[in-house]
Design a protein around this motif. Structure first.
Motif, PDB file in Angstrom:
ATOM      1  N   ALA A   2       0.769  -1.216   0.119  1.00 21.39           N
ATOM      2  CA  ALA A   2      -0.056  -0.071   0.250  1.00 21.39           C
ATOM      3  C   ALA A   2       1.007   1.241  -0.076  1.00 21.39           C
ATOM      4  CB  ALA A   2      -0.767   0.168   1.222  1.00 21.39           C
ATOM      5  N   GLU A   6      -2.456   5.617   1.439  1.00 18.01           N
ATOM      6  CA  GLU A   6      -3.385   4.619   1.658  1.00 18.01           C
ATOM      7  C   GLU A   6      -3.297   4.276   3.029  1.00 18.01           C
ATOM      8  OE1 GLU A   6      -3.915   2.656  -2.816  1.00 18.01           O
ATOM      9  OE2 GLU A   6      -2.481   1.734  -1.298  1.00 18.01           O
ATOM     10  N   LEU A   7      -2.099   3.858   3.569  1.00 18.11           N
ATOM     11  CA  LEU A   7      -1.954   3.548   4.940  1.00 18.11           C
ATOM     12  C   LEU A   7      -2.395   4.546   5.886  1.00 18.11           C
ATOM     13  CD1 LEU A   7       1.535   1.769   4.508  1.00 18.11           C
ATOM     14  CD2 LEU A   7      -0.426   0.580   5.155  1.00 18.11           C
ATOM     15  N   GLN A   9      -4.432   6.965   5.459  1.00 19.78           N
ATOM     16  CA  GLN A   9      -6.162   6.929   5.634  1.00 19.78           C
ATOM     17  C   GLN A   9      -6.793   5.762   6.311  1.00 19.78           C
ATOM     18  OE1 GLN A   9      -7.620   9.804   4.662  1.00 19.78           O
ATOM     19  NE2 GLN A   9      -5.601  10.607   3.848  1.00 19.78           N
ATOM     20  N   HIS A  10      -5.944   4.355   6.066  1.00 17.81           N
ATOM     21  CA  HIS A  10      -6.541   3.273   6.974  1.00 17.81           C
ATOM     22  C   HIS A  10      -6.475   3.612   8.445  1.00 17.81           C
ATOM     23  CE1 HIS A  10      -7.452  -0.786   7.889  1.00 17.81           C
ATOM     24  NE2 HIS A  10      -5.916  -0.950   8.457  1.00 17.81           N
ATOM     25  N   TYR A  11      -5.099   3.641   8.833  1.00 18.04           N
ATOM     26  CA  TYR A  11      -5.087   3.900  10.264  1.00 18.04           C
ATOM     27  C   TYR A  11      -5.568   5.076  10.916  1.00 18.04           C
ATOM     28  CZ  TYR A  11      -2.066  -0.345  10.109  1.00 18.04           C
ATOM     29  OH  TYR A  11      -1.770  -1.642   9.846  1.00 18.04           O
ATOM     30  N   GLU A  13      -8.446   6.308  10.083  1.00 24.95           N
ATOM     31  CA  GLU A  13      -9.929   5.928  10.029  1.00 24.95           C
ATOM     32  C   GLU A  13     -10.076   4.931  11.229  1.00 24.95           C
ATOM     33  OE1 GLU A  13     -13.796   4.971   9.088  1.00 24.95           O
ATOM     34  OE2 GLU A  13     -12.608   6.421   8.452  1.00 24.95           O
ATOM     35  N   LYS A  14      -9.123   3.728  11.200  1.00 22.20           N
ATOM     36  CA  LYS A  14      -9.141   2.874  12.418  1.00 22.20           C
ATOM     37  C   LYS A  14      -8.702   3.440  13.817  1.00 22.20           C
ATOM     38  CE  LYS A  14      -6.448  -1.261  13.587  1.00 22.20           C
ATOM     39  NZ  LYS A  14      -5.362  -2.318  13.433  1.00 22.20           N
TER      40      LYS A  14
END
Length: 192
Positions: A2, A6-7, A9-11, A13-14
């Protein structure tokens, strides 16, 4: 693999989904681990970030550092230069104002153009970290530029929740690794 974006945004959000009860519990453990560091015995000047959203809560730690006589420096954003300035803070209630990106920053009258050349410890924020001590921040590059200019002799410490340390992600030439990551369960010393 990724991309950094992307990472990030993912983390983020998490992280936004973690209940505040857990944030406070984990933050307390992380702050206690930091205060137990042997490096604090000889440190005088400490720079930290001011927590926002669901970052590791630094407010209680900052209060403790001030009470214990450390010289505490907090960052402010120098948007044109793409880096950070610092100002010494003596009172979290009186010395801060809303700044760039909605972050609390030192009041303008406290800001000094010169960053101390002898910061002992710099506490660095981030969205996600890898096991080599590199971080994905919030995308502005402010901390990497600041650390490249002012962080060479300081101990660079990151605060992170355990599940936000991953094996690997893309690292660029300008990225600066931290020396240590403190989680709610461990102190990870990075061998650079």
């Amino acid at each position: 693999m990724a991309t950094k974006n992307e990472l990030r945004q993912h983390y983020l959000e998490k992280r936004s989904k973690i209940p505040f009860e857990k944030i406070n519990k984990w933050s307390k453990k992380i702050n206690e681990r930091f205060l137990s560091l042997k490096d604090l015995e000889t440190a005088q000047k400490i720079m930290s970030y001011i927590s926002m959203r669901k970052e590791v809560n630094t407010y209680p730690l900052l209060e403790t550092l001030i009470e214990n006589g450390f010289k505490l420096y907090l960052p402010y954003t120098l948007k044109k230069e793409g880096t950070l300035g610092t100002a010494q803070i003596n009172n979290l209630d009186l010395d801060l104002q809303a700044g760039v990106f909605g972050v609390q920053e030192p009041k303008r009258e406290l800001r000094n153009k010169k960053v101390p050349g002898d910061l002992d410890i710099i506490i660095v924020p981030g969205a996600v970290f890898n096991k080599a001590g590199y971080r994905i921040g919030y995308g502005g590059g402010y901390y990497d530029k600041f650390l490249a200019e002012h962080g060479q002799s300081a101990l660079k410490v990151a605060f992170a929740y355990e599940e936000f340390i991953i094996d690997d992600f893309p690292v660029e030439d300008h990225d600066i690794a931290v020396d240590m990551i403190i989680t709610q369960t461990d102190i990870i010393t990075i061998e650079n």
